[in-house]
Write an enzyme that holds these catalytic residues in place. Structure first.
Site, PDB file in Angstrom:
ATOM      1  N   ALA A   1      -0.589  -3.774  69.354  1.00 19.15           N
ATOM      2  CA  ALA A   1      -0.710  -3.962  70.805  1.00 19.15           C
ATOM      3  C   ALA A   1      -0.749  -2.612  71.510  1.00 19.15           C
ATOM      4  CB  ALA A   1       0.455  -4.808  71.317  1.00 19.15           C
ATOM      5  N   TYR A   2       0.182  -1.738  71.152  1.00 20.44           N
ATOM      6  CA  TYR A   2       0.244  -0.402  71.745  1.00 20.44           C
ATOM      7  C   TYR A   2      -1.015   0.408  71.413  1.00 20.44           C
ATOM      8  CZ  TYR A   2       2.072   4.355  72.534  1.00 20.44           C
ATOM      9  OH  TYR A   2       2.263   5.647  72.958  1.00 20.44           O
TER      10      TYR A   2
END
Length: 284
Positions: free
Chosen positions: A152-153
């Site tokens: 996600a990051y």
């Protein structure tokens, strides 16, 4: 006087940049999300002006623009540093979609919302006095080298890399430069927060449980042994002031092994190296 607005200034890179630039004569608008964080910054340096601004709240962004506009009194804003960000570990196969979306809300949509709001002050409003300003987007080594369990990051940081390049080319007619800084490991609370959230990980009994535990150990150690945030603050000032700034800076500890070599190796080789490092079972 040089002026700059920094998002995510309550801790880590953002706070270090606010203090560094203020100590070097800049007037700093430091964006935080709480009155307590604002009060803490007020005690540090008189040239820091805290603003309550959550990058996901349009009304707070609008209020911040109004406040900064009043302070500038018709001059351009020298710089905008998009630093606010979140990171939470988890395998993409299982990570809740709402959690994934939250990364984009802060790290990507928040950065773009703030940039759009402040572009007139940076020089798109050509009635303002002074040279056009610059936008500095804090990305990550993960914006070019995606690690497992930070999908996600890393996805958001890849997005910000693309956003940075597109925006820089689009703003050429206004003379507003847009620069990416992609640090490697930095001693910042973002990984302590990630550790707190993952102490009771919902993934412990999944096929990735042991690998996530190993990955967490490696990442948290890297964060604690990484560059002090003041080193990144100095790079931010260079990006904002250099006569010929780079389009992207990569301040990465152990640069040869953590950046140069992995960037040149075939991706399948990097896959295998990461699998070994993080104890990921490889089938077949």
């Amino acid at each position: 006087m040089n002026t700059v607005l920094i998002t995510g200034a309550s801790s880590g890179i953002g706070r270090a940049a606010a203090q560094w630039l203020a100590s070097h004569g800049w007037l700093v608008f430091a964006c935080v999300r709480s009155d307590e964080d604002a009060a803490a910054l007020n005690e540090v340096e008189p040239k820091i002006k805290p603003l309550i601004m959550d990058v996901t709240k349009p009304e707070q962004i609008e209020h911040a623009v109004h406040r900064v506009e009043q302070e500038l009194n018709g001059d351009t804003l020298t710089g905008l540093v998009n630093n606010a960000g979140i990171a939470q570990m988890g395998p993409l196969a299982l990570q809740p979609l709402d959690e994934f979306k939250a990364h984009f809300e802060v790290n990507v949509f928040g950065a773009l919302s703030v940039t759009q709001a402040f572009l007139p002050l940076l020089g798109m409003d050509e009635t303002r006095k002074g040279r056009p300003g610059r936008v500095v987007n804090i990305t990550s080594v993960g914006g070019k080298l995606a690690a497992p369990f930070l999908g996600a990051y890393s996805s958001t940081k890849h997005a910000v890399e693309g956003l940075t390049d597109s925006l820089r080319r689009e703003l050429l007619p206004f003379g507003i430069d847009v620069i990416a800084i992609g640090p490697g490991s930095v001693k910042t609370p973002i990984w302590d927060k990630a550790e707190e959230k993952n102490e009771s990980t919902p993934y412990a009994n999944t096929p990735w449980g042991k690998s996530i535990e190993k990955f967490s150990e490696v990442m948290l150690k890297g964060g604690r042994d990484g560059f002090p945030p003041e080193d990144i603050a100095a790079v931010i000032e260079e990006a904002l002031t250099s006569k010929k700034p780079r389009a992207r800076y990569a301040p990465v500890p152990d640069r040869l092994t953590n950046w140069t070599i992995p960037r040149r190796l075939p991706k399948r080789w990097v896959d295998r190296a990461m699998a070994k490092r993080y104890a990921i079972d490889v089938k077949g």
